[in-house]
Motif scaffolding. Structure first.
Motif, short mmCIF file in Angstrom:
data_model
loop_
_atom_site.label_atom_id
_atom_site.label_comp_id
_atom_site.label_asym_id
_atom_site.label_seq_id
_atom_site.Cartn_x
_atom_site.Cartn_y
_atom_site.Cartn_z
N LYS A 149 -2.35 8.15 5.50
CA LYS A 149 -3.41 8.22 4.49
C LYS A 149 -2.98 7.45 3.26
O LYS A 149 -1.86 7.59 2.78
N GLU A 150 -3.89 6.62 2.75
CA GLU A 150 -3.58 5.86 1.56
C GLU A 150 -3.53 6.79 0.35
O GLU A 150 -4.41 7.62 0.14
N ILE A 151 -2.48 6.65 -0.45
CA ILE A 151 -2.33 7.46 -1.66
C ILE A 151 -2.79 6.60 -2.84
O ILE A 151 -2.03 5.84 -3.43
N LYS A 152 -4.04 6.71 -3.15
CA LYS A 152 -4.61 5.88 -4.20
C LYS A 152 -5.90 6.52 -4.68
O LYS A 152 -6.65 7.08 -3.89
N SER A 153 -6.15 6.42 -5.95
CA SER A 153 -7.38 6.96 -6.50
C SER A 153 -8.50 5.93 -6.35
O SER A 153 -8.40 4.80 -6.84
N HIS A 154 -9.54 6.31 -5.63
CA HIS A 154 -10.69 5.43 -5.45
C HIS A 154 -11.78 5.88 -6.41
O HIS A 154 -12.70 6.61 -6.04
N GLU A 193 -12.68 7.90 2.02
CA GLU A 193 -13.77 7.11 1.47
C GLU A 193 -14.26 6.07 2.47
O GLU A 193 -13.52 5.64 3.35
N ILE A 194 -15.50 5.65 2.32
CA ILE A 194 -16.06 4.53 3.06
C ILE A 194 -15.66 3.25 2.34
O ILE A 194 -15.57 3.22 1.11
N GLU A 195 -15.40 2.19 3.10
CA GLU A 195 -15.02 0.93 2.47
C GLU A 195 -15.94 -0.19 2.95
O GLU A 195 -16.17 -0.37 4.15
N LEU A 196 -16.46 -0.93 1.98
CA LEU A 196 -17.28 -2.12 2.25
C LEU A 196 -16.46 -3.33 1.83
O LEU A 196 -15.92 -3.36 0.72
N THR A 197 -16.38 -4.32 2.69
CA THR A 197 -15.61 -5.52 2.40
C THR A 197 -16.51 -6.74 2.45
O THR A 197 -17.37 -6.86 3.34
N LEU A 198 -16.35 -7.63 1.49
CA LEU A 198 -17.07 -8.91 1.47
C LEU A 198 -16.03 -10.02 1.31
O LEU A 198 -15.29 -10.04 0.33
N VAL A 199 -15.96 -10.92 2.28
CA VAL A 199 -15.00 -12.02 2.20
C VAL A 199 -15.53 -13.07 1.24
O VAL A 199 -16.63 -13.60 1.41
N LEU A 235 0.84 -1.19 0.00
CA LEU A 235 0.00 0.00 0.00
C LEU A 235 0.88 1.23 0.00
O LEU A 235 1.89 1.28 0.69
N LYS A 236 0.49 2.23 -0.76
CA LYS A 236 1.20 3.50 -0.72
C LYS A 236 0.47 4.41 0.26
O LYS A 236 -0.70 4.73 0.07
N ILE A 237 1.18 4.78 1.33
CA ILE A 237 0.58 5.65 2.34
C ILE A 237 1.53 6.79 2.63
O ILE A 237 2.76 6.65 2.50
N ASP A 238 0.97 7.94 3.01
CA ASP A 238 1.82 9.09 3.30
C ASP A 238 2.19 9.10 4.79
O ASP A 238 1.90 8.17 5.53
N GLN A 239 2.83 10.18 5.23
CA GLN A 239 3.32 10.25 6.60
C GLN A 239 2.21 10.41 7.63
O GLN A 239 2.46 10.34 8.83
N GLU A 240 1.00 10.62 7.18
CA GLU A 240 -0.14 10.68 8.10
C GLU A 240 -0.97 9.41 8.05
O GLU A 240 -2.09 9.37 8.54
N LEU A 288 -14.53 2.66 -6.26
CA LEU A 288 -13.54 1.69 -6.70
C LEU A 288 -13.98 0.30 -6.24
O LEU A 288 -14.18 0.07 -5.05
N ILE A 289 -14.13 -0.61 -7.19
CA ILE A 289 -14.49 -1.99 -6.89
C ILE A 289 -13.28 -2.84 -7.24
O ILE A 289 -12.84 -2.87 -8.39
N SER A 290 -12.73 -3.51 -6.25
CA SER A 290 -11.50 -4.27 -6.51
C SER A 290 -11.55 -5.63 -5.82
O SER A 290 -12.23 -5.81 -4.80
N TYR A 291 -10.84 -6.56 -6.40
CA TYR A 291 -10.75 -7.93 -5.87
C TYR A 291 -9.35 -8.11 -5.31
O TYR A 291 -8.35 -7.96 -6.02
N GLU A 292 -9.27 -8.43 -4.03
CA GLU A 292 -7.98 -8.47 -3.34
C GLU A 292 -7.73 -9.83 -2.71
O GLU A 292 -8.65 -10.60 -2.45
N ARG A 293 -6.46 -10.09 -2.46
CA ARG A 293 -6.02 -11.25 -1.69
C ARG A 293 -4.94 -10.80 -0.72
O ARG A 293 -4.11 -9.95 -1.07
N LEU A 294 -4.94 -11.35 0.47
CA LEU A 294 -3.88 -11.00 1.41
C LEU A 294 -2.52 -11.39 0.85
O LEU A 294 -1.52 -10.72 1.10
#
Length: 305
Positions: free
Chosen positions: A10-15, A44-50, A3-8, A23-29
């Motif tokens: 905060k994730e640096i990514k376009s949602h 942004e708000i994030e909704l996760t579905l396992v 993940l790209k995050i700044d010094q606070e 942003l709808i994305s499919y992730e794996r640990l």
């Protein structure tokens, strides 16, 4: 992946885009180098579905174990992280959206009446959708509908995604229990945690003492330790070590520095100690990690020729 995050934090990514902030994305640990995603936040708000496996998902000081079919509502601007929960891997759907998609414009009725009190409540940083309650099952069905819409992209799919998000929000609004108990204290503690994390991000390459960290939030050392442990489920020292290892990954992949130089650059005075901590966290030595990434780059280059 990292993940790209700044010094606070905060994730640096376009949602999504300004025109459609979803942003709808499919992730794996396993996509992440460390097998987990680190502490971060975003507006942004994030909704996760396992979708498969299990994940230990922490939001502020609340820790959830999500299994297949369960979901999570993660509110705006809250710290969250995730790691494995006893299964080889975990795949999950992430739906991240800016709340303005739903409320339209500032001071609208939607924002003032139906959203602000939830968005600003430290007591409602997250909701675990277990499916045990009818309203949660309905929310989960809407997340699955968004998944189907993303795969099929029917006509007016953006409109249908927004409608699904509104239906989820309606359920959150109708059933969320918000109390002012501890509101001010919870908010202050969260800011203290962020202050410590920000200090570590700025000074991880230097010598950092417990006194340095406690001084940042104007508490004694013992109280600082208890606060951080309660919220983060790890000590400040362990967080510092993990962060230093994370910062070394990019140097191992992209620089020609040797392990001793990298160890010193990320704050480890002893390269042997760095290697031990690295192996404990990543599962291999720094040299083995560098070699595996070099092989992967060669294979990718060969595939592209």
């Amino acid at each position: 992946m990292q993940l790209k995050i700044d010094q606070e934090q905060k994730e640096i990514k376009s949602h999504g885009s300004y025109a459609f902030p979803v942003l709808i994305s499919y992730e794996r640990l396993s996509y992440f180098d460390t097998g987990e995603f680190p502490w971060h936040w975003h507006p942004e708000i994030e909704l996760t579905l396992v979708l498969e496996g299990k994940i230990s998902y922490q939001v502020n000081d609340s820790l959830y174990e999500l299994k297949e079919g369960e979901g999570l509502f993660c509110n705006t601007n809250v710290l969250h992280s995730g790691h494995g929960a006893g299964t080889p891997d975990c795949s999950y759907l992430s739906v991240t959206f800016h709340p303005r998609l739903l409320y339209g414009y500032r001071s609208s009725v939607m924002q003032e009446k139906y959203m602000n009190h939830i968005l600003k409540s430290p007591a409602l940083a997250s909701i675990h959708f277990t499916g045990e309650k009818k309203w949660q099952r309905k929310a989960l069905r809407q997340i699955k509908k968004i998944q189907s819409l993303d795969r099929e992209h029917p006509d007016a799919w953006e409109l249908q995604v927004e409608i699904a998000l509104l239906k989820i929000w309606q359920k959150v609004y109708e059933h969320a229990k918000i109390t002012d108990t501890g509101y001010e204290e919870n908010g202050r503690d969260t800011e203290r945690i962020r202050t410590i994390m920000e200090y570590i991000q700025k000074h991880y390459g230097e010598k950092i003492t417990l006194e340095d960290l406690a001084e940042q939030i104007h508490l004694c050392k013992s109280e600082s330790c208890r606060l951080f442990k309660r919220y983060m489920n790890m000590s400040m020292f362990d967080y510092l070590l993990d962060y230093r290892v994370d910062k070394s990954l990019e140097l191992l992949r992209q620089s020609s520095l040797d392990v001793t130089q990298i160890a010193g650059q990320v704050g480890f005075a002893n390269p042997g100690y760095y290697s031990r901590i690295f192996k404990r966290k990543i599962g291999c030595t720094p040299l083995e990690y560098r070699k595996s990434r070099s092989i992967n780059r060669i294979e990718k280059t060969s595939d592209g020729c």
